[in-house]
Design an enzyme around this catalytic site. Structure first.
Site, PDB file in Angstrom:
ATOM      1  N   CYS A 148      82.654  50.736  33.675  1.00  0.00           N
ATOM      2  CA  CYS A 148      81.623  49.758  33.995  1.00  0.00           C
ATOM      3  C   CYS A 148      81.174  50.030  35.434  1.00  0.00           C
ATOM      4  O   CYS A 148      82.009  50.128  36.333  1.00  0.00           O
ATOM      5  CB  CYS A 148      82.170  48.342  33.873  1.00  0.00           C
ATOM      6  SG  CYS A 148      80.999  47.087  34.449  1.00  0.00           S
ATOM      7  N   ASP A 205      85.528  51.338  29.677  1.00  0.00           N
ATOM      8  CA  ASP A 205      84.862  50.987  28.430  1.00  0.00           C
ATOM      9  C   ASP A 205      85.210  52.071  27.415  1.00  0.00           C
ATOM     10  O   ASP A 205      85.220  53.258  27.741  1.00  0.00           O
ATOM     11  CB  ASP A 205      83.342  50.921  28.618  1.00  0.00           C
ATOM     12  CG  ASP A 205      82.914  49.733  29.454  1.00  0.00           C
ATOM     13  OD1 ASP A 205      83.456  48.643  29.228  1.00  0.00           O
ATOM     14  OD2 ASP A 205      82.041  49.883  30.319  1.00  0.00           O
ATOM     15  N   VAL A 223      75.407  73.349  19.738  1.00  0.00           N
ATOM     16  CA  VAL A 223      76.397  73.073  20.777  1.00  0.00           C
ATOM     17  C   VAL A 223      77.777  73.504  20.279  1.00  0.00           C
ATOM     18  O   VAL A 223      78.145  73.277  19.123  1.00  0.00           O
ATOM     19  CB  VAL A 223      76.387  71.590  21.209  1.00  0.00           C
ATOM     20  CG1 VAL A 223      76.870  70.663  20.100  1.00  0.00           C
ATOM     21  CG2 VAL A 223      77.207  71.384  22.480  1.00  0.00           C
ATOM     22  N   GLU A 224      78.521  74.140  21.157  1.00  0.00           N
ATOM     23  CA  GLU A 224      79.879  74.572  20.840  1.00  0.00           C
ATOM     24  C   GLU A 224      80.791  73.359  20.990  1.00  0.00           C
ATOM     25  O   GLU A 224      80.715  72.635  21.974  1.00  0.00           O
ATOM     26  CB  GLU A 224      80.266  75.718  21.787  1.00  0.00           C
ATOM     27  CG  GLU A 224      81.548  76.429  21.404  1.00  0.00           C
ATOM     28  CD  GLU A 224      82.773  75.676  21.856  1.00  0.00           C
ATOM     29  OE1 GLU A 224      83.697  75.525  21.024  1.00  0.00           O
ATOM     30  OE2 GLU A 224      82.814  75.217  23.009  1.00  0.00           O
ATOM     31  N   SER A 225      81.645  73.112  20.005  1.00  0.00           N
ATOM     32  CA  SER A 225      82.377  71.845  19.922  1.00  0.00           C
ATOM     33  C   SER A 225      83.418  71.655  21.026  1.00  0.00           C
ATOM     34  O   SER A 225      83.621  70.530  21.489  1.00  0.00           O
ATOM     35  CB  SER A 225      83.026  71.681  18.548  1.00  0.00           C
ATOM     36  OG  SER A 225      83.954  72.719  18.311  1.00  0.00           O
TER      37      SER A 225
END
Length: 162
Positions: A53, A60, A75-77
């Site tokens: 926050c 959070d 995107v490469e994981s």
């Protein structure tokens, strides 16, 4: 994945991975979409997302649902995982986190379509679930984004796990 696609990947298979807890979109890596002639969704569920926050500094927690229709790049994981970890000390409201993730991936991938739905656990008895999406301008995906935005929460799930 073809071997030629992996030459620019530095994280996949790297046994010396370090975790950066400061927001870092530069950690994201891509590889070439091997099926650009087809439309298909790539979906990631990230159930252990954390940020802070910006006012209280309290953590959070969220599950991030990320879906996209790739164009040329994907995107490469592992890099995506490390990118998500980099939000650990990021001070951002829930809505900012979702939109920042989406915008970073748009810049990286230039996808046909992308959506991010962040489902944060409650604090103070309220959960916040921002949804954002994007469709490539002047294409059918722009229309798709508009339709999905209008209808994304028509059938809200039964929330019994938070």
């Amino acid at each position: 994945m073809r071997e030629s696609d992996t030459k620019n990947l530095t994280l996949l298979g790297n046994q010396g991975t370090s975790y950066n807890y400061q927001y870092n979109p530069n950690i994201l890596e891509t590889f070439e979409n091997q099926h650009p002639e087809y439309d298909y969704f790539v979906k990631f569920n990230i159930p252990e997302f954390t940020s802070l926050c910006p006012l209280t500094g309290q953590p959070d927690f969220a599950t991030i649902y990320l879906s996209y229709i790739p164009d040329v790049k994907m995107v490469e994981s592992k890099s995506l995982k490390l990118y998500m970890v980099s939000f650990r000390n990021y001070g951002g409201y829930h809505e900012d986190c979702a939109n920042t993730i989406m915008k970073d991936l748009i810049r990286l991938l230039d996808p046909k379509y992308i959506e991010v739905w962040a489902k944060f656990t409650p604090r103070g008895g309220i959960s916040i679930d921002p949804y954002c999406n994007y469709g490539k301008p002047n294409t059918i995906y722009e229309e798709m984004a508009r339709e999905r935005m209008f209808k994304h929460d028509m059938y809200p799930e039964k929330v019994d796990n938070r």
